[in-house]
Write an enzyme that holds these catalytic residues in place. Structure first.
Site, PDB file in Angstrom:
ATOM      1  CG  ASP A   1      -1.794   1.234   1.310  1.00 13.96           C
ATOM      2  OD1 ASP A   1      -1.651   2.136   0.451  1.00 13.96           O
ATOM      3  OD2 ASP A   1      -2.630   1.308   2.236  1.00 13.96           O
TER       4      ASP A   1
ATOM      5  CG  HIS B   1      -4.181  12.417  10.880  1.00 16.71           C
ATOM      6  ND1 HIS B   1      -4.424  13.713  10.509  1.00 16.71           N
ATOM      7  CD2 HIS B   1      -2.899  12.155  10.488  1.00 16.71           C
ATOM      8  CE1 HIS B   1      -3.343  14.219   9.915  1.00 16.71           C
ATOM      9  NE2 HIS B   1      -2.401  13.293   9.901  1.00 16.71           N
TER      10      HIS B   1
ATOM     11  CG  ASP C   1       4.790  15.113   8.868  1.00 18.17           C
ATOM     12  OD1 ASP C   1       4.809  16.076   9.648  1.00 18.17           O
ATOM     13  OD2 ASP C   1       3.843  14.296   8.810  1.00 18.17           O
TER      14      ASP C   1
HETATM   15  N1  Q9C Z   1       0.920  10.542  -0.645  1.00 16.24           N
HETATM   16  C1  Q9C Z   1       0.834  11.571   9.939  1.00 16.24           C
HETATM   17  O1  Q9C Z   1       1.770  12.224   9.525  1.00 16.24           O
HETATM   18  N2  Q9C Z   1      -1.608  10.550   3.259  1.00 16.24           N
HETATM   19  N3  Q9C Z   1      -0.069  11.061   9.120  1.00 16.24           N
HETATM   20  C2  Q9C Z   1      -0.877   9.711   2.399  1.00 16.24           C
HETATM   21  C3  Q9C Z   1       0.357   9.647   0.314  1.00 16.24           C
HETATM   22  C4  Q9C Z   1      -1.688  10.112   4.598  1.00 16.24           C
HETATM   23  C5  Q9C Z   1       0.006  11.315   7.721  1.00 16.24           C
HETATM   24  C6  Q9C Z   1      -0.820  10.257   1.008  1.00 16.24           C
HETATM   25  C7  Q9C Z   1      -0.774  10.889   5.490  1.00 16.24           C
HETATM   26  C8  Q9C Z   1      -1.004  10.572   6.930  1.00 16.24           C
HETATM   27  C9  Q9C Z   1       0.706  11.302  11.379  1.00 16.24           C
HETATM   28 ZN    ZN Z   2       1.982  14.267   9.418  1.00 12.09          ZN
END
Ligand code: Q9C
Ligand code: ZN
Length: 663
Positions: free
Chosen positions: A20, A135, A265
């Protein structure tokens, strides 16, 4: 007492068991890389190591529904196919047979960190956890998050410790919509999040991530969203967001505890964030937050997917929690247009709810050509690589943290351990030569003090001493300041910031050549006499003081990038002890902690001790109840900022400098 570090190896067990691409970045190596780097830097052993415990089901119930908790518990027994099927029911989530255990440890670590800080076992701390939390919602996993660790920590702090005001700072690059939903009507939790938004083209694509989502009901104004509409935001943008949005509201809120949804991030290199802020930025953000809530800061890991950037940023955060000076931010600090537009929009959306943002928009625009400063080149000298002062970013920090020059016995000051008395002095003839222009310094004791001050300035610039304090007999203060400035420049400082509070005149023969920036708070009109000579009236209200410090002093200081900061509390400086402590605390940021404070030894001999403790890394006391600045004061300050922001870009709070008047 110190910095707590919470971790448990079991949290590396959960991992993605199928293909995934959207979940592949959330790996066990995130934790091991961060911990490895902390060990290698010798930071882990400076912390109070605590093993994480599992949160109980009752504790999970502070935020999550019993049905949802039961559902997650049930995943322990599922096979891969069933895990995959369940995961697909949520957005960007994967379950592993160990997920329930890991997620309970992650939540338990956050709760335990709050316990450590609120019982006084630690001053502050970091929980290195996964899965992340922000989230996660009452009955839903989302974005790699299973239980909302930070929301649980906030509820726990309210329930078990009776706290009334908790600040949640979410510097992860994604919007913690889960945390927002949980507290949107709760005025006891101020939730701040910045996030990549790109006008809703970035995940999780929510309308309620925009700046105009400000909370509901009694919680109006207690949700603060700062959407970034472009990638590439850097140190200046993040710093501007703190100085011009988060911190004014946070100081007005006056939290009892700060929880950080510490996702990395938002740092350079991260594939999700695509931002540019360097790891040192997180040391500065952490240091700024430590000025709140008596330093009770609990950081809990969220995202961060570039292992190198993550590890480095975690180290910077822990260093700052430990009280080490933050390394200077690299590069010139100029916020970008898009960031300023975002800052302006959140300030406009929040203005009805916060006194510290009111009247701000009324500042008259500087009409082009009208300002006496217009068109003047900014003679900012480039930072030469051949700089003779010890490299600022080299670690570890100086062997001596803080040195004091005193004529009184230090017993009266209760100096913390690690603060030493500066006894070494420049040779008598040298002190005499530097004292010559000043009659006030020619006498015995003043001359002895001067010899020590000369030596102290050198040692701070050479990196042998981190910071210093000098308590001086009142008649010798101005002269000692003059000599300190000249000595600093002589000894190799390229830029020297002087923040003088009280009736002190700028040394008359100081060249206005960009090597010194003179900021004087005194009972007069606000005036920018030059780009490097600024006079500000002394604010009476705490709100005025905070606007000055956050909205003027720090933006100028960070923009100037000094090698040394001199803070002088002179005659009639009028600052209360907590204000003086906060000013000095915050001025540790711009020059790698190199601060020399000069104070009068009378009438408040204990002031030197107060400043010694904050320079040493202790948290300043609260300013007390917030009182709004007068509209006249805000107006004068706004006008001054309008004049100066052409040159000092960190002062800007709007996309089009000055020419946007909000209704
Ligand atoms: N390009 C946290 O940083 N999106 N969650 C994925 C892939 C989900 C991030 C998109 C990102 C969740 C805690
Ligand atoms: Zn994040």
């Amino acid at each position: 007492m110190g910095t707590a570090l919470l971790y448990h190896e079991d949290m590396t067990a959960a991992r993605l068991l199928w293909d995934d691409p959207q979940c592949a970045i959330e790996t066990p190596e995130r934790l091991t890389a961060a911990l490895e780097r902390l060990r290698r830097r010798g930071l882990e052993r400076r912390c109070l190591r605590l093993a994480a415990r599992e949160a109980s089901e009752a504790e999970l119930g502070l935020v999550h529904s019993p049905e949802y908790v039961a559902l997650v518990r049930g995943t322990e027994a599922l096979d891969v196919e069933a895990l995959r099927e369940l995961s697909a029911q949520y957005d960007a989530v994967y379950f592993h047979p160990s997920t329930y255990h890991c997620a309970r440890l992650a939540a338990g670590a956050a709760l335990q960190l709050v316990d450590a800080v609120l019982t006084g076992a630690a001053h502050n701390g970091l929980a290195l956890v996964r899965p992340p939390g922000h989230h996660s919602q009452r009955a839903a996993a989302n974005g790699f998050c299973v239980f909302n660790n930070v929301a649980l920590a906030a509820k726990h702090a309210k329930q078990s410790y009776g706290l009334h005001r908790i600040l949640v700072v979410d510097w992860d690059i994604h919007h913690g919509q889960g945390t927002q939903y949980i507290f949107e009507d709760d005025p006891s939790v101020l939730y701040f999040s910045w996030h990549r938004y790109e006008y809703r083209h970035f995940w999780p694509f929510l309308r309620e991530s925009d700046a105009d989502a400000v909370g509901r009901g009694r919680g109006l104004g207690f949700t603060v969203n700062l959407p970034w509409n472009q990638v590439g935001m850097g140190n200046a943008d993040y710093l501007a967001a703190f100085l011009h949005v988060l911190l004014p509201l946070a100081f007005e809120f006056d939290p009892e505890l700060v929880l950080v949804s510490a996702g990395f991030d938002s740092a350079i290199g991260d594939p999700e964030g695509q931002m540019q802020a360097t790891p040192e930025c997180f040391a500065h953000l952490t240091q700024l937050l430590l000025a709140l809530a008596g330093g009770r800061v609990c950081a809990v890991l969220e995202g961060g997917y570039h292992l190198e950037s993550l590890a480095e940023s975690v180290c910077m955060t822990v260093q700052a929690l430990l009280g080490d000076p933050a390394p200077p931010l690299p590069g010139t600090l100029v916020p970008c247009r898009s960031a300023l537009e975002s800052i302006q929009s959140v300030r406009a959306a929040q203005a009805p709810h916060w006194a510290s943002l009111q009247h701000q928009a009324m500042a008259p625009a500087p009409s082009p050509g009208a300002s006496s400063l217009e068109g003047r080149p900014l003679p900012l000298l480039p930072r030469e690589p051949a700089y003779k002062v010890a490299a600022l970013s080299c670690r570890p920090s100086p062997p001596i943290c803080t040195a004091v020059v005193l004529t009184t016995p230090e017993a009266t000051l209760c100096l913390p351990p690690g603060v030493v008395r500066q006894e070494e002095a420049a040779p008598q003839e040298e002190a005499e030569a530097w004292a010559r222009p000043h009659g006030a310094l020619a006498q015995g004791e003043a001359l002895t003090v001067l010899g020590k001050v000369l030596c102290l300035v050198d040692r701070i610039l050479d990196g042998q001493v981190g910071s210093g304090i000098t308590a001086i007999p009142a008649p010798a203060l101005a002269a000692t300041l003059d000599v300190s400035i000249r000595r600093g420049l002589f000894h190799g400082a390229q830029r020297l910031l002087c923040v003088a509070v009280g009736q002190l005149d700028r040394p008359p023969d100081l060249a206005d050549d960009g090597r010194t920036l003179w900021l004087n708070f005194r009972d007069e009109q606000a005036a920018a006499l030059s780009v490097f000579h600024v006079s500000v009236p002394l604010p009476g209200a705490t709100g005025g003081f905070l606007s000055c410090v956050l909205g003027l002093v720090l933006p100028l200081a960070y923009g100037f990038q000094p090698d040394l900061v001199l803070v002088v509390l002179g005659p009639a400086h009028g600052l209360q002890d907590p204000q003086a402590a906060l000013l000095v605390t915050l001025l540790r940021g711009p020059a790698g902690g190199r601060v020399l404070a000069l104070v009068e030894e009378e009438p408040k001999p204990q002031l030197a001790g107060i400043l010694a403790r904050v320079l040493h890394g202790e948290a300043p006391p609260s300013l007390g109840p917030f009182s709004a600045a007068s509209p006249e004061f805000t107006q004068a300050l706004g006008h001054l900022r309008g004049q100066l922001e052409v040159h000092w870009k960190m002062l800007q709070v709007a996309g089009e400098a000055g020419d946007t008047v909000l209704s």
